[in-house]
Design a protein around this motif. Sequence first.
Motif, PDB file in Angstrom:
ATOM      1  N   ARG A 163      60.874  45.170  31.155  1.00  0.00           N
ATOM      2  CA  ARG A 163      59.891  44.175  31.624  1.00  0.00           C
ATOM      3  C   ARG A 163      58.928  44.819  32.599  1.00  0.00           C
ATOM      4  O   ARG A 163      59.326  45.614  33.433  1.00  0.00           O
ATOM      5  N   ASP A 164      57.684  44.439  32.487  1.00  0.00           N
ATOM      6  CA  ASP A 164      56.725  44.712  33.559  1.00  0.00           C
ATOM      7  C   ASP A 164      55.911  43.428  33.686  1.00  0.00           C
ATOM      8  O   ASP A 164      54.851  43.284  33.090  1.00  0.00           O
ATOM      9  N   LEU A 165      56.484  42.486  34.417  1.00  0.00           N
ATOM     10  CA  LEU A 165      55.895  41.149  34.504  1.00  0.00           C
ATOM     11  C   LEU A 165      55.063  41.034  35.773  1.00  0.00           C
ATOM     12  O   LEU A 165      55.411  41.594  36.803  1.00  0.00           O
ATOM     13  N   PHE A 195      54.085  42.475  30.433  1.00  0.00           N
ATOM     14  CA  PHE A 195      54.588  43.223  29.273  1.00  0.00           C
ATOM     15  C   PHE A 195      56.087  42.975  29.125  1.00  0.00           C
ATOM     16  O   PHE A 195      56.833  43.018  30.105  1.00  0.00           O
ATOM     17  N   LEU A 196      56.507  42.728  27.894  1.00  0.00           N
ATOM     18  CA  LEU A 196      57.934  42.602  27.593  1.00  0.00           C
ATOM     19  C   LEU A 196      58.243  43.474  26.382  1.00  0.00           C
ATOM     20  O   LEU A 196      57.738  43.235  25.286  1.00  0.00           O
ATOM     21  N   GLY A 197      59.050  44.492  26.599  1.00  0.00           N
ATOM     22  CA  GLY A 197      59.468  45.380  25.501  1.00  0.00           C
ATOM     23  C   GLY A 197      60.873  45.018  25.061  1.00  0.00           C
ATOM     24  O   GLY A 197      61.789  44.955  25.880  1.00  0.00           O
ATOM     25  N   MET A 198      61.039  44.786  23.774  1.00  0.00           N
ATOM     26  CA  MET A 198      62.357  44.396  23.241  1.00  0.00           C
ATOM     27  C   MET A 198      63.108  45.649  22.809  1.00  0.00           C
ATOM     28  O   MET A 198      62.721  46.303  21.840  1.00  0.00           O
ATOM     29  N   GLN A 199      64.177  45.983  23.501  1.00  0.00           N
ATOM     30  CA  GLN A 199      65.065  47.055  23.018  1.00  0.00           C
ATOM     31  C   GLN A 199      66.085  46.457  22.059  1.00  0.00           C
ATOM     32  O   GLN A 199      66.481  47.093  21.096  1.00  0.00           O
ATOM     33  N   THR A 200      66.527  45.243  22.352  1.00  0.00           N
ATOM     34  CA  THR A 200      67.313  44.481  21.391  1.00  0.00           C
ATOM     35  C   THR A 200      66.349  43.600  20.619  1.00  0.00           C
ATOM     36  O   THR A 200      65.660  42.771  21.213  1.00  0.00           O
ATOM     37  N   ALA A 255      59.702  35.367  30.427  1.00  0.00           N
ATOM     38  CA  ALA A 255      58.467  36.151  30.519  1.00  0.00           C
ATOM     39  C   ALA A 255      57.253  35.308  30.123  1.00  0.00           C
ATOM     40  O   ALA A 255      56.153  35.484  30.649  1.00  0.00           O
ATOM     41  N   ALA A 256      57.467  34.389  29.189  1.00  0.00           N
ATOM     42  CA  ALA A 256      56.346  33.594  28.672  1.00  0.00           C
ATOM     43  C   ALA A 256      56.047  32.367  29.537  1.00  0.00           C
ATOM     44  O   ALA A 256      55.020  31.718  29.346  1.00  0.00           O
ATOM     45  N   SER A 257      56.939  32.105  30.470  1.00  0.00           N
ATOM     46  CA  SER A 257      56.795  30.904  31.291  1.00  0.00           C
ATOM     47  C   SER A 257      55.485  30.941  32.102  1.00  0.00           C
ATOM     48  O   SER A 257      55.222  31.885  32.839  1.00  0.00           O
TER      49      SER A 257
END
Lengths: 457, 376
Positions: B273-275, B309-314, B326-328
């Motif tokens: 995450r880089d929120l 930014f949200l990076g999905m590792q899963t 993150a989308a909130s």
Amino acid sequence: MNPVKPATSVPTFLGSQPAPYCKGCGHGTVTRKLNEAMVRLGLDASQIVLTSDIGCVGLVDPLFPGIHTVHTIHGRSSAVAAGAVLADGILGDGRMKNVVMIGDGGATIGLLHLSQAALMNVDMTVLLHNNMLYGMTGGQHSAFTPDGFHTSTTPRGNWIPAIDMEHVMRGCQAGYFARKLATEADLVDVIAEAIAYPGFAMIEILELCTGFGVPLNKMDGKALRAMAEARGHALGVLIRRADRRPYHTVYRERFPSGGEPANAKPATAAPDRVFRHRLQKPMTLIVAGSAGEKVQTAGAVLSQAAVLSGLYCVQKNDYPVTVGSGFSLAEVKLSPEPILYTGTDAPDAVLVVSVDGLDEVRGRGDVRRMARDGVLLADESIAAGLGSDRVVSLPLRRELSGDGAALGAVTVMIERSGFLECDALAQAVEVLGGRGTVSMRKTIAAARELAHVAAKP
Amino acid sequence: MEPGVTRSTARMRSGNQMVVEGALRAGCRFFSGYPITPASEIYREATMRLQARGDAAVGAPDEISALCYCIGASQRGVKSMTATSGPGWALMIESFQYALMSETPLVVVLVQRLGPSTGGATQGGQGDVLLAEFATSGGYTVPVFAPSTPLECCELTQQAFNWSEVLRCPVILLSDKEVGMSYEAVDMANLPSVPVLSRQPAVAESYRAVQFDAIEDVPPFAAVAGPIKVTVTGSAHNKDGRLRKNDPETLDVLRHLEAKVIARSSDLAMVTRDLQPGAESLVVSFGVTSRAAHEAVLRGRAAGRRLSFLGMQTLFPVPVDALRAAASGVRRVVVAEENLSGLYRLALSGVAPEIAFHGVNKLGGMICPAEILEAL
């Protein structure tokens, strides 16, 4: 609930459940004879794995309640069994006796698995129940259906010859192959011999499907022998070789355990000194040449030198699918800051050392996209082809040979621009090591000289 | 995400090489493969390194054999892995389902390239997202992890092994050509430590082929050719491993295959995450594209915008809590991925229907930060 009982207490591996097969089907006979052979061999229940395929033969598992049973998917039984045997033989105690129960459908779908297991000489036994059609699904013909045989999908008689497994197995160097009738009295002996055989063994057991084979062909099991022999499919033990050793035995000799430990740290060979860089912002270099001329190695040396100088670095290599012909290209991105996006909009330096490389950078549009203050460096033989008045032309191939041209170009670039120390390149060669070390040292030294005599065309 | 290091022990390593590093650290002792660009380097590297220690690396005549060898080895109790790309994965799917049904732990590394069909062997792509996750008939969740750097290739391979062991299920590491075949500085002497987890061994007295009390429990494992009699099948079966149709226990076993994964969704969820508080837009991405997405966010912020930014590792099970958090409060959510129509976006829409997702999609080349920034 189901601990394996020692073999001494079980005169049979069969349980009390009746066989689910049609009256007169050979599958039940084979099951009884397999049991007899395993008992005769004095096998321990825990060492036996019965691997079954799809079809009526796949119903065998519950008949042997005390031994390991693995019911697989269609055709893959022998591959799953091979994996278990290889793991057991290479990494385990090697006691496993894996018996694969497969029909003619599984044998055709899994023909590659069977031939590979024979070639490798995986220590397993395959009982191929050949009733010459697909019984469970309605009596359709298979690749094992003899010519003239009637099935539900060859109502006027099949006219394609049946596959001859003896010759398939012979061609795959199988160590043991027998073709038998389910009804033959000595089938027990042959199964026992096959299981005891140290390597891949297959028995093709001829049967007649009572549900479809008998009524559609108006024949009984007694006609099977004559039918097989009339087509040149001999019966008996047809292959028995003593010159092949099981795969896992040879593997263990070639690759003894006790090598690299689980968390081996690589030789660090830390450099004595820290190298300096003069890079203020990210920079992308493209080195393009011909396959086999150490273009990607030149990129690797540059990358390692950059890392030794405290830079972040990404290297991507590109080449046509042929690998050994055409272009070879290395794209190296360097940055004083961590690199996120690994691509590049505009290369800062393009180094071209052969005609193949020239064609590729033209196709990619690298020169057109190049930064305004970018460096364009090329071998004298193709420099004019770049169509740019700022190209630096060098006798790289003439002075350093084709193999040295790419690393030479990198060295010249660094020597002239000074964003890295050339000594870092030399140290990178030592860090990377390998067969090319000596010649790469020489190339770097010669290229540094060349850097000072470079001229524009 | 730590895409580079600059220590003297740093070496240039590709994502593919680091997959093998991670596998060995996780206890992998059996590899079988068939070559296919861009996964071939895993085959070669695994062969060299496993054979050097006397462990098993076996070439297969096709991808089906490769996966089946791994299944057999795992059923013998050995941690196993294979690696392929889209065309090879297509061949493996039936055998993969067998591994899922028979609760056989193993790791399949799927290094994506441009499809469909033979597509582009040396061209990148992220087109196998749903083909990986939904290759199984019946609606089962397969854990899928997606690395974006060589370092993540190492760590997520270790995680893939650990989860495959803990869950007794096959796990997919979904890499791509750009991640797998790009070389990057990795500090080999100081790789992060990941614990090594292994399947729970069965005890003879209480053993049943599929032993669970609560439906999400993971059955203890017994190896074939070991002291406990094992019954394995890929057909619908009861807790004794016997073929059954539609009886309540058999349906329980089928539901259990899903429940054991879903019950651990929050533990499986790995994201970077880089929120930014008060962000107007969020970009969600994975694999190589997540790096461009993160760079786009940093560039946007430098220009005065508020971006997250949200990076999905899963990838699966979808880290839905992290996604919602993150989308909130964010006005616009963009999913960046290198395929034609937004495959992962489709999956996200399914689990978070209240979020309106916009896509940045591209075919035949990496998505660049400018293209993502334009959509934010």
